[in-house]
Design an enzyme around this catalytic site. Structure first.
Site: not given
Ligand code: G6P
Length: 613
Positions: A2, A27, A74, A100-101, A486, A490, A493, A509, A608
């Site tokens: 927020c 934000r 938010w 906010n909070g 992960e 990253k 991506e 293997h 996203k």
């Molecule tokens: C997209 C995003 C990823 C995310 C995935 C799952 O591929 O680019 O960053 O992990 O979707 O999204 P969600 O909103 O369900 O976590």
């Protein structure tokens, strides 16, 4: 998160408020609102959606007045809607408040106020606050400042608030605890600007003071600022001269949203744990209310995509080791079509940042058709997945804007840790000692992440050395195996470098065939019962000329002697290690991508929120 804006002075407030809200758009938010005093009128406008929707709502209406407050919300308590948007107004329509909070004891406060005839229109904790202030003011016949102080003394949680009073249009009251609030001071105290950070203020004045926790400021037109604590003791304002680049401000001072979100993690994980992780117990209402459903489950099936799937792999380990309940993890896109024998004896846990991922939604539909109970672990409040779930836990890490997910991952892992602890306790399968140790460690995680973040400059230099690479291998075991996945995701991506994550022992293997002097290998080698075995894997890489970057527990000289580069993380419980070991990998990916001049926040071909199949 927020955003708050406020103004009191000699100019028209509305354009300053709208401009300020736009400055805070970075934000992330889902609704917006403002309140202005024009003569004896308190005018409040609110809209779901963007600041431009709010402008449309207010178009042609009375937006006059030289004092006002505004907010971007938010959602945390209650879905995004005009009703839940701030400002919230007192019963008699004289006070308007933005916040906010999170007020953690809102349910108790609401219940008490209801007994005294107070009614509520929204689902927010904020409406309770303004009505509590009004109630105290009327009952005690005291001034507004006293009522605010007393109401805040009864409020547990985090807040930054701004409040205006139709009966006293020369004053604006603001306060904070654990949620920042800045006050910009105009020349000769003839005008003041309020912001949840300096971005709505910086273009008007460079003189800014930041409130400390549990301080309340009386901002009176033409008068010097008065700041008191909750016990009415006067506090001196610490006025600073700021010199901020407005371009940077739109990302909270960071060059990219992704870096901002990486650095937000200590703070947002505190938000995630707020009111849930207490010194001696974990309280999750979804576990309390649905205990039987959860404890009687034959098994849990975690369904998710991308980064959320990696968090699910850690969730599985946490649930199996603490709760002794068999747990499977499936890609939602596979689960929706495969022949998994799911039925009413199963609990399906859907994990999602956005709450809108099409595959995860379809997996939920299938689970429901088969009669399974659906538990959501979601960031976006009121999203489709949250609504489709029978119950769940919000991760409360605020909006994530960078396409590469960072703080949502650590938020999901934090929720899984609390969930496993709460359920294990309910089942009676965790010793009190272990339960309290993990609770204590979890509460230290934000500070420990800060220690990892201190190595940002070193990771930046290290990243430059490795921008040449075409391939990367990430290896880890146990809780660090999903972290390896992960870390590799990253890097892929945002830097477009091919990277793979593997359980370290599987290297022999296959992937070992790829190792040569061109191949950097990232080892997740924190202290763990298999530490020696990971060191043997390192020797295998070293003897083939591979370059080793190792993430280790502080003071690990054995690995330091073998690896080319070492990044240290503070010691913690093994089950919480991912919350620390993932941080250097997020930073490494970020800095490699920046060094390659790539668009970190919006990498090519990625979205996203993937709302299509
Ligand atoms: C997209 C995003 C990823 C995310 C995935 C799952 O591929 O680019 O960053 O992990 O979707 O999204 P969600 O909103 O369900 O976590």
């Amino acid at each position: 998160m927020c955003g708050i804006v406020g103004y009191i002075g000699h100019r028209e407030a509305y354009p300053i408020l709208i401009n300020g809200l736009k400055r805070l758009e970075y934000r992330g938010y889902d609704s917006a609102g403002c309140a202005l005093i024009d003569g004896d009128q308190l005018n409040v406008y609110k809209a779901k959606g963007k600041v431009s929707d709010l402008e449309q709502e207010a178009e042609g209406k009375d937006v006059k007045g030289t004092v006002g407050i505004a907010h971007t919300r938010w959602a945390t308590h209650g879905e995004p809607s005009a009703t839940n948007a701030h400002p919230h107004v007192s019963m008699d329509g004289t006070l308007a408040l933005v916040h906010n909070g999170i007020i953690e004891n809102y349910a108790t406060l609401r219940e008490n106020l209801s007994k005294h005839g107070v009614t509520f229109y929204s689902e927010t904790d904020t409406e309770i606050l303004v009505k509590l202030i009004e109630y105290i003011k009327n009952k005690r016949q005291c001034d507004l400042l006293t009522a605010v102080r007393m109401a805040l003394r009864q409020s547990i949680g985090a807040y930054a608030i701004a409040l205006i009073d139709k009966n006293d249009p020369d004053v604006l009251i603001v306060a904070r605890k654990s949620s920042p609030l800045a006050i910009g001071i105009g020349q000769n105290n003839d005008e003041f600007f309020i912001g949840s950070d300096a971005s709505p203020i910086a273009e008007y004045t460079k003189q800014v003071t930041y409130l400390n926790d549990e301080e309340v400021a009386v901002v009176r037109r033409g008068k010097p600022l008065k700041i008191v604590n909750l016990y009415n003791e006067e506090v001196e304002a610490n006025v600073q001269t700021i010199n901020l680049d407005l371009g940077m401000l739109s990302k909270g001072g960071f060059p990219h949203f992704m870096l901002k979100e990486i650095f937000d993690q200590p703070e947002v994980l505190r938000d995630c744990m707020r009111g849930r992780l207490l010194p001696d117990k974990v309280v999750l209402s979804a576990v309390v209310n649905y205990k039987e459903h959860l404890l009687n489950a034959r098994r849990f099936i975690i369904v998710s995509c991308g980064t959320s799937w990696h968090a699910g792999l850690i969730g599985k380990q946490l649930i199996e080791s603490f709760c002794e309940i068999p747990t499977e993890v499936e890609y939602a896109s596979e689960f929706r079509y495969n022949r998994t024998t799911v039925d009413e004896r199963d609990v399906v846990i859907a994990v999602s940042q956005s709450g809108e991922t099409a595959d995860t939604l379809a997996a939920i539909e299938k689970a429901k058709e088969k009669g399974a109970f659906v538990f959501g672990i979601v960031n976006a409040v009121g999203s489709s997945i949250a609504r489709a779930s029978d119950t769940g836990i919000y991760i409360h890490v605020g909006p994530e804007i960078g396409v590469a997910s960072t703080k949502a991952f650590t938020g999901q892992v934090t929720v899984f840790s609390m969930f496993a602890l709460a359920l294990a306790k309910a089942k009676g399968v965790v010793t009190e000692e272990n339960y309290l140790t993990i609770i204590g460690e979890l509460s230290c995680i934000p500070d420990k992440i800060n220690k990892v973040l201190e190595q940002n400059d070193r990771i930046r230099s290290l990243a430059r050395i490795f921008t040449y690479a075409h391939n990367f291998l990430y290896l880890g075991r146990g809780y660090n195996y999903p972290v390896a996945l992960e870390g590799a995701l990253k890097l892929k991506e945002i830097s477009y470098i091919h990277a793979e994550g593997y359980p370290a022992a599987e290297m022999k293997h296959g992937p070992i065939a790829l190792i040569d002097s061109e191949m950097p290998v990232v080892f997740l080698a924190t202290h763990h019962k298999l530490h020696k075995k990971i060191m043997s894997n390192m020797m295998e890489v070293k003897s083939r000329g591979g370059r080793i970057i190792a993430v280790v527990t502080e003071g690990d000289d054995e690995v330091r002697a073998i690896a080319d580069e070492v990044i240290e993380v503070p010691p913690t419980e093994n089950c919480l290690v991912p919350l620390l070991s993932v941080i250097p990998l997020q930073l490494l990916a970020y800095h490699v991508a920046v060094a390659k001049g790539l668009n970190v926040d919006q990498p090519r071909n990625l979205a996203k929120s993937v709302t299509v199949e």
